[in-house]
Enzyme design. Structure first.
Site, PDB file in Angstrom:
ATOM      1  N   ASP A 154      -4.523   9.194  -8.219  1.00 47.35           N
ATOM      2  CA  ASP A 154      -4.049   8.753  -9.541  1.00 47.35           C
ATOM      3  C   ASP A 154      -5.261   8.360 -10.356  1.00 47.35           C
ATOM      4  O   ASP A 154      -6.370   8.290  -9.829  1.00 47.35           O
ATOM      5  CB  ASP A 154      -3.094   7.554  -9.385  1.00 47.35           C
ATOM      6  CG  ASP A 154      -3.791   6.381  -8.710  1.00 47.35           C
ATOM      7  OD1 ASP A 154      -4.448   5.589  -9.393  1.00 47.35           O
ATOM      8  OD2 ASP A 154      -3.712   6.272  -7.469  1.00 47.35           O
ATOM      9  N   GLU A 207      -2.326   8.866   5.085  1.00 52.30           N
ATOM     10  CA  GLU A 207      -3.756   9.011   4.812  1.00 52.30           C
ATOM     11  C   GLU A 207      -4.539   9.442   6.054  1.00 52.30           C
ATOM     12  O   GLU A 207      -5.731   9.679   5.982  1.00 52.30           O
ATOM     13  CB  GLU A 207      -4.317   7.687   4.288  1.00 52.30           C
ATOM     14  CG  GLU A 207      -3.703   7.279   2.960  1.00 52.30           C
ATOM     15  CD  GLU A 207      -4.222   5.938   2.461  1.00 52.30           C
ATOM     16  OE1 GLU A 207      -4.871   5.920   1.406  1.00 52.30           O
ATOM     17  OE2 GLU A 207      -3.987   4.925   3.146  1.00 52.30           O
TER      18      GLU A 207
HETATM   19  N1  ADE Z   1      -5.462   3.370  -4.268  1.00 47.80           N
HETATM   20  C1  ADE Z   1      -4.990   4.487  -4.844  1.00 47.80           C
HETATM   21  N2  ADE Z   1      -4.835   4.309  -6.165  1.00 47.80           N
HETATM   22  C2  ADE Z   1      -5.197   3.039  -6.431  1.00 47.80           C
HETATM   23  C3  ADE Z   1      -5.222   2.252  -7.606  1.00 47.80           C
HETATM   24  N3  ADE Z   1      -4.840   2.758  -8.785  1.00 47.80           N
HETATM   25  N4  ADE Z   1      -5.656   0.963  -7.507  1.00 47.80           N
HETATM   26  C4  ADE Z   1      -6.023   0.457  -6.324  1.00 47.80           C
HETATM   27  N5  ADE Z   1      -6.003   1.152  -5.177  1.00 47.80           N
HETATM   28  C5  ADE Z   1      -5.592   2.435  -5.230  1.00 47.80           C
END
Ligand code: ADE
Length: 250
Positions: free
Chosen positions: A216, A13
């Protein structure tokens, strides 16, 4: 700004920032509390760069060290997040206007989400820093968005600004996603550090800003999407956004 604190949770990151600092000039490495802090210049900006690891405690401890040990007078966090709404898709960039802890609940002693004895649930990101991050994200999208979209098979990226929700929980089911959407309809993204940093910065009057790329959509596909995005793309986004942000600030 005397010294900017730059944080991410995981190495992917942060992109190539530490390597870039080391190639460009002298960088002092300080080990403290199972972390390494890199003190030097990042694209011409006096900076201290570190990896917090995952979660609110890790983020708060790191932000505190940045302020008190390394004398950072502003903090920027970069990383990935889960999208919470249909208009926030994988590959989009979210710059936080405000941050809150979605898992904080001291009710009935205090209202749900409120940080006890601080009288607030939401912490504003610094406006000037966030504007600069948003401009850097827009420039990255304008200059590299089409290439990124094609190379990594994501839709054309967009930049969004709004509420970011943080908690010590990876959201990866429809139930958890819909519960979060219902509870916080204006939240754009969910992650695990931002609001902790915003609270520490608020308590010490230090400006902070958070930029997140959507890895996501916080549903059952989130673990695989997160892992793939982190490995393949996250560094390209962070390097592209941070380099533009820092060059404009320096
Ligand atoms: N960081 C990246 N995706 C995430 C998710 N689905 N829940 C919590 N933190 C995250």
């Amino acid at each position: 700004m005397k010294r900017l604190g730059i944080m991410a949770a995981l190495p992917q990151e942060l992109g190539d920032l530490i390597a870039q600092m080391q190639a460009a000039g002298e960088v002092r490495t300080v080990a403290l509390g199972r972390r390494e802090y890199y003190v030097g210049e990042a694209h011409g900006v006096p900076s201290v760069v570190t990896l917090a690891r995952i979660g609110k405690v890790a983020a708060a401890a790191t932000a505190s060290a940045l302020i008190h040990v390394f004398e950072a007078d502003a903090i920027v966090f970069t990383g990935v997040a889960g999208g919470l709404r249909a208009d926030v898709q994988v590959g989009d960039i979210v710059v936080a206007d405000a941050l809150m802890q979605h898992d904080l609940d001291a009710s009935p002693l205090f209202p749900r989400y409120e940080v006890p004895l601080l009288d607030r649930a939401r912490f504003d990101a610094d406006r000037a820093l966030s504007d600069a991050l948003a401009a850097a994200a827009d420039a990255f999208i304008a200059e590299e968005g089409a290439t990124v979209a094609e190379r990594f098979a994501v839709a054309a990226p967009r930049m969004r600004r709004g509420l970011v929700a943080s908690g010590d929980r990876f959201i990866a089911s429809h139930e958890a996603l819909f519960a979060l959407r219902d509870a916080l309809p204006d939240a754009l993204a969910v992650e695990m550090e931002g609001a902790a940093i915003a609270q520490v910065c608020y308590e010490h009057d230090v400006p902070c800003a958070v930029v997140r790329t959507i890895s996501d959509t916080a549903d059952a596909a989130a673990p695989a999407s997160f892992a793939e995005f982190l490995t393949a793309i996250a560094a390209t986004y962070s390097s592209g956004i941070l380099s533009r942000f820092l060059r404009a600030a320096g």
